[in-house]
Design an enzyme around this catalytic site. Structure first.
Site, PDB file in Angstrom:
ATOM      1  N   SER A 101      13.676 161.908  38.960  1.00 62.30           N
ATOM      2  CA  SER A 101      12.656 162.696  38.527  1.00 62.30           C
ATOM      3  C   SER A 101      12.876 164.264  38.608  1.00 62.30           C
ATOM      4  O   SER A 101      13.883 164.641  39.457  1.00 62.30           O
ATOM      5  CB  SER A 101      11.454 162.614  39.415  1.00 62.30           C
ATOM      6  OG  SER A 101      10.539 163.488  39.203  1.00 62.30           O
ATOM      7  N   ALA A 102      12.343 164.872  37.613  1.00 61.47           N
ATOM      8  CA  ALA A 102      12.719 166.525  37.606  1.00 61.47           C
ATOM      9  C   ALA A 102      12.141 167.037  38.967  1.00 61.47           C
ATOM     10  O   ALA A 102      12.302 168.269  39.384  1.00 61.47           O
ATOM     11  CB  ALA A 102      12.078 167.215  36.419  1.00 61.47           C
ATOM     12  N   ASP A 103      11.196 166.255  39.596  1.00 62.48           N
ATOM     13  CA  ASP A 103      10.797 166.758  41.109  1.00 62.48           C
ATOM     14  C   ASP A 103      11.757 167.084  41.832  1.00 62.48           C
ATOM     15  O   ASP A 103      11.797 167.950  42.762  1.00 62.48           O
ATOM     16  CB  ASP A 103       9.819 165.741  41.764  1.00 62.48           C
ATOM     17  CG  ASP A 103       8.402 165.378  40.809  1.00 62.48           C
ATOM     18  OD1 ASP A 103       8.323 166.082  39.887  1.00 62.48           O
ATOM     19  OD2 ASP A 103       7.743 164.574  41.384  1.00 62.48           O
TER      20      ASP A 103
ATOM     21  N   GLU B 287      -1.755 169.736  41.907  1.00 57.09           N
ATOM     22  CA  GLU B 287      -1.011 169.172  40.916  1.00 57.09           C
ATOM     23  C   GLU B 287      -2.121 168.499  39.956  1.00 57.09           C
ATOM     24  O   GLU B 287      -3.145 168.250  40.529  1.00 57.09           O
ATOM     25  CB  GLU B 287       0.093 168.244  40.975  1.00 57.09           C
ATOM     26  CG  GLU B 287      -0.088 167.003  41.567  1.00 57.09           C
ATOM     27  CD  GLU B 287       0.376 165.770  41.308  1.00 57.09           C
ATOM     28  OE1 GLU B 287       0.621 165.569  40.016  1.00 57.09           O
ATOM     29  OE2 GLU B 287       0.815 164.966  42.070  1.00 57.09           O
TER      30      GLU B 287
ATOM     31  N   LYS C  92       7.060 158.029  46.146  1.00 53.11           N
ATOM     32  CA  LYS C  92       6.259 156.869  45.698  1.00 53.11           C
ATOM     33  C   LYS C  92       7.132 155.598  46.084  1.00 53.11           C
ATOM     34  O   LYS C  92       8.173 155.641  45.955  1.00 53.11           O
ATOM     35  CB  LYS C  92       6.001 157.252  44.372  1.00 53.11           C
ATOM     36  CG  LYS C  92       4.578 157.790  44.058  1.00 53.11           C
ATOM     37  CD  LYS C  92       4.412 158.125  42.522  1.00 53.11           C
ATOM     38  CE  LYS C  92       5.498 158.925  42.380  1.00 53.11           C
ATOM     39  NZ  LYS C  92       5.446 159.576  40.766  1.00 53.11           N
TER      40      LYS C  92
ATOM     41  N   LYS D  76       2.125 164.711  29.967  1.00 53.73           N
ATOM     42  CA  LYS D  76       2.256 164.849  31.596  1.00 53.73           C
ATOM     43  C   LYS D  76       3.462 165.811  31.464  1.00 53.73           C
ATOM     44  O   LYS D  76       4.576 165.668  30.707  1.00 53.73           O
ATOM     45  CB  LYS D  76       2.975 163.299  31.815  1.00 53.73           C
ATOM     46  CG  LYS D  76       3.697 163.220  33.160  1.00 53.73           C
ATOM     47  CD  LYS D  76       4.158 161.840  33.597  1.00 53.73           C
ATOM     48  CE  LYS D  76       5.331 161.714  34.758  1.00 53.73           C
ATOM     49  NZ  LYS D  76       5.734 160.548  34.832  1.00 53.73           N
TER      50      LYS D  76
ATOM     51  N   ASP E 277      17.280 157.431  36.017  1.00 54.15           N
ATOM     52  CA  ASP E 277      15.964 158.055  36.035  1.00 54.15           C
ATOM     53  C   ASP E 277      15.716 158.620  37.358  1.00 54.15           C
ATOM     54  O   ASP E 277      15.210 158.080  37.929  1.00 54.15           O
ATOM     55  CB  ASP E 277      14.839 156.977  35.710  1.00 54.15           C
ATOM     56  CG  ASP E 277      13.613 157.346  35.386  1.00 54.15           C
ATOM     57  OD1 ASP E 277      13.328 158.631  35.803  1.00 54.15           O
ATOM     58  OD2 ASP E 277      12.438 156.713  34.893  1.00 54.15           O
TER      59      ASP E 277
HETATM   60  N1  PSU Z   1       1.854 160.867  42.914  1.00 56.65           N
HETATM   61  C1  PSU Z   1       0.785 160.334  42.878  1.00 56.65           C
HETATM   62  N2  PSU Z   1       0.434 159.906  41.532  1.00 56.65           N
HETATM   63  C2  PSU Z   1       1.124 160.553  40.679  1.00 56.65           C
HETATM   64  C3  PSU Z   1       2.227 161.175  40.844  1.00 56.65           C
HETATM   65  C4  PSU Z   1       2.750 161.558  41.995  1.00 56.65           C
HETATM   66  O1  PSU Z   1       0.385 159.433  43.817  1.00 56.65           O
HETATM   67  O2  PSU Z   1       0.813 160.480  39.488  1.00 56.65           O
HETATM   68  C5  PSU Z   1       2.799 162.097  39.663  1.00 56.65           C
HETATM   69  C6  PSU Z   1       3.335 163.424  40.198  1.00 56.65           C
HETATM   70  O3  PSU Z   1       2.873 164.479  39.531  1.00 56.65           O
HETATM   71  C7  PSU Z   1       5.030 163.300  40.160  1.00 56.65           C
HETATM   72  C8  PSU Z   1       5.116 162.287  38.837  1.00 56.65           C
HETATM   73  O4  PSU Z   1       5.487 164.695  39.817  1.00 56.65           O
HETATM   74  O5  PSU Z   1       4.087 161.571  39.242  1.00 56.65           O
HETATM   75  C9  PSU Z   1       6.639 161.932  38.804  1.00 56.65           C
HETATM   76  O6  PSU Z   1       6.724 161.494  37.654  1.00 56.65           O
HETATM   77  P1  PSU Z   1       8.278 161.136  36.932  1.00 56.65           P
HETATM   78  O7  PSU Z   1       8.797 160.082  38.223  1.00 56.65           O
HETATM   79  O8  PSU Z   1       7.961 160.584  35.796  1.00 56.65           O
HETATM   80  O9  PSU Z   1       9.095 162.243  37.224  1.00 56.65           O
HETATM   81 MN    MN Z   2      11.162 159.774  35.417  1.00 51.94          MN
END
Ligand code: PSU
Ligand code: MN
Length: 312
Positions: free
Chosen positions: A141-143, A28, A160, A89, A139
């Site tokens: 994540s779309a992940d 990624e 995380k 992003k 909140d």
């Molecule tokens: N893991 C890391 N650093 C990051 C991310 C993940 O160590 O920056 C990123 C990944 O790309 C993940 C995103 O998909 O943060 C998630 O963001 P959000 O919670 O806004 O969906």
């Molecule tokens: Mn988010």
């Protein structure tokens, strides 16, 4: 109207690897544009690619440049993306925006998986997946949505640590995503090797993971198989040490009313500052570690295909 094929650019290395069916690992790029400070971000991109190549697989770092979706970035392109200050992003909902605006962007876990689905890459290495945030249960994540719907093997070091981990694991269960502990019974917590939370299954070798994933998909679910790989002990930060800091930066984010896309980058950056870079070192170490394991898994997929080919 544009189609994905109109904006897809494969590097020559990726094209060749696809033509002759070499094992491939997607990487990624949000971690480059938003997750890590400069200049460590570019160094890391090189390190991850090297870790994949050292295992005999081909890295495909995925990201947007000028509205084009690149699968595999040349050295100059990586450099550009890592130093692009206005980068988006990019999750799946942002593809059309970035293409329309001819912008640059780092793809998140979800965004990268979405791209992999279109071009049929089956293995992907990241740091930590997104999940359910502590600050707001809405909140999410779309992940997690991508993991629920895209059949591939995703290697991470857990979610995380800044997230609500129990809620994230519950959500993965609801969405039928198996969570495999690589050599561990516990779900790793990114900076720490332990979390007190269980994985759904422990497996100890890349070949076992590949067999498991094939069995999973053959049973019907088309969800991802999430492999949780604890970071190396040397760089791990004990939970007792990191947890109070996470609480502190979470509170700061709430006071400053930081949310949405900005939340994760803010929390990571504040933790780096509070630990004199220790969290950044841990982050770099686990990313390299995950790239290595993902490459071993991609190779195990090829071996298993070859075995099947010779059997029948
Ligand atoms: N893991 C890391 N650093 C990051 C991310 C993940 O160590 O920056 C990123 C990944 O790309 C993940 C995103 O998909 O943060 C998630 O963001 P959000 O919670 O806004 O969906
Ligand atoms: Mn988010």
């Amino acid at each position: 109207m544009l189609h994905l094929e109109d904006v897809l650019v494969k590097s020559s290395e990726v094209k060749r690897a696809m033509r002759i069916s070499l094992p491939m690992v997607a990487l990624e790029s949000t971690v480059l544009t938003h997750g890590l400070p400069r200049p460590q971000n570019l160094q890391l991109a090189h390190d991850m690619e090297r870790a994949v190549r050292e295992q005999g697989a081909t890295p495909a770092t995925i990201g947007f440049l000028d509205g084009y979706l690149h699968i595999g970035l040349t050295e100059g392109e990586l450099d550009r993306l890592a130093n692009e200050r206005e980068a988006y992003k990019v999750g799946p909902r942002d593809f059309a925006t970035v293409i329309t605006e001819e912008a640059c962007g780092g793809t998140t876990v979800a965004g990268t998986m979405f791209a992999c689905k279109q071009i049929n890459i089956r293995v992907f290495a990241t740091g930590g997946i997104g999940g359910v945030h502590r600050e707001s249960g809405f909140d999410i994540s779309a992940d997690l949505q991508a993991l629920a719907t895209i059949p591939m093997i995703v290697v991470c070091a857990g979610a995380k640590a800044i997230l609500d981990l129990p809620a994230t694991l519950e959500y993965l269960e609801t969405m039928s995503v198996p969570v495999i502990g690589y050599g561990t019974d516990e779900f790793p917590a990114f900076y720490s090797r332990d979390s007190g939370l269980e994985v759904s299954l422990r497996l100890n070798t890349p070949a076992e993971i590949v067999e498991f994933a094939k069995t999973h998909w053959s049973m019907g679910p088309q969800s991802a198989v999430l492999v949780a790989n604890p970071l190396p002990a040397r760089e791990a930060i004990p939970r007792s040490e990191i947890e109070p800091l996470i609480k502190r930066v979470s509170d700061e984010a709430q006071e400053k009313e930081i949310h949405g896309k900005e939340l994760t980058p803010f929390l990571l950056q504040r933790l780096g500052a509070l630990t004199q870079g220790k969290t950044v070192q841990a982050n770099l170490s686990l990313l390299r570690n995950n790239a290595r394991l993902a490459a071993q898994i991609a190779k195990a997929i090829r071996s298993s295909e070859r075995r099947r080919g010779s059997e029948g």
